[in-house]
Design a protein around this motif. Structure first.
Motif, mmCIF file in Angstrom:
data_model
loop_
_atom_site.group_PDB
_atom_site.id
_atom_site.type_symbol
_atom_site.label_atom_id
_atom_site.label_comp_id
_atom_site.label_asym_id
_atom_site.label_seq_id
_atom_site.Cartn_x
_atom_site.Cartn_y
_atom_site.Cartn_z
ATOM 1 N N UNK A 41 0.896 -1.237 -0.090
ATOM 2 C CA UNK A 41 0.058 0.046 0.049
ATOM 3 C C UNK A 41 0.878 1.089 0.099
ATOM 4 N N UNK A 42 1.946 1.206 0.426
ATOM 5 C CA UNK A 42 2.901 2.165 0.432
ATOM 6 C C UNK A 42 4.555 1.977 0.337
ATOM 7 N N UNK A 43 5.166 2.679 -0.237
ATOM 8 C CA UNK A 43 6.511 2.709 -0.451
ATOM 9 C C UNK A 43 7.326 4.097 -0.231
ATOM 10 N N UNK A 44 8.276 4.016 0.619
ATOM 11 C CA UNK A 44 9.104 5.077 0.807
ATOM 12 C C UNK A 44 10.834 4.770 0.892
ATOM 13 N N UNK A 45 11.489 5.368 0.353
ATOM 14 C CA UNK A 45 13.011 5.287 0.444
ATOM 15 C C UNK A 45 13.263 6.479 1.399
#
Length: 176
Positions: A41-45
């Motif tokens: 549902x969510x991706x963050x680097x």
């Protein structure tokens, strides 16, 4: 004569011009590779290069080779409050803010390598348990969107003194 030279030049340029030949490749990762769920549902680097993946079955930190999975654990005080991760963001201090669907707001404490819950406003009211989005503004404040409310959190003070519902902000906007 000039027209012939221009035409020849144009043909030579277009004949030897081409786009990049390198094919685009993708690497596919699934739960067989260590991901907690195939539904993301969510991706963050983050600023350290880790890839954070919010799934329906927990939070995954990927270093390029291995997954570290954080899940809800009723027997642990410092765990997620729900496994359905819906939003991720990082503040200036390197904390990863985690919005869940059913467990409210938490953040990842990098120094202690644990999840900390963040649910009460200064007046003792509960934040919504369903967080839709989290983002940071130019001043470093974290904006938290939930069903029916929008909160702003000053990350310099984690004593919850600066969370304000959006209706307070609307009152402060100048009238036209």
């Amino acid at each position: 004569m000039i027209r012939i030279l221009l035409a020849l030049s144009w043909m030579l340029l277009t004949l030897f011009s081409y786009g990049q030949n390198k094919p685009v490749t993708f690497q596919r990762y699934t739960s067989k590779d260590g991901l907690s769920s195939n539904t993301i549902y969510s991706i963050y680097r983050d600023s350290y290069g880790f890839l954070w993946l919010g799934t329906e079955d927990g939070l995954n930190r990927f270093d390029g080779r291995h997954y570290n999975v954080y899940r809800y654990d009723a027997n642990k005080a410092n765990s997620l409050m729900a496994n359905h991760i819906s939003a991720l963001s990082e503040d200036r201090k390197g904390r990863i803010w985690i919005g869940t669907n059913g467990g409210g707001l938490s953040y990842y404490d990098r120094e202690a390598d644990r999840i900390r819950s963040y649910n009460l406003t200064p007046d003792g009211k509960w934040l919504s348990t369903a967080i839709n989005a989290i983002d940071q503004d130019a001043n470093g404040n974290i904006w938290i969107a939930s069903y029916g409310a929008l909160y702003i959190l000053d990350v310099n003070d984690l004593q919850k003194r600066w969370i304000r519902p959006i209706d307070v902000l609307w009152k402060r906007l100048p009238a036209k």
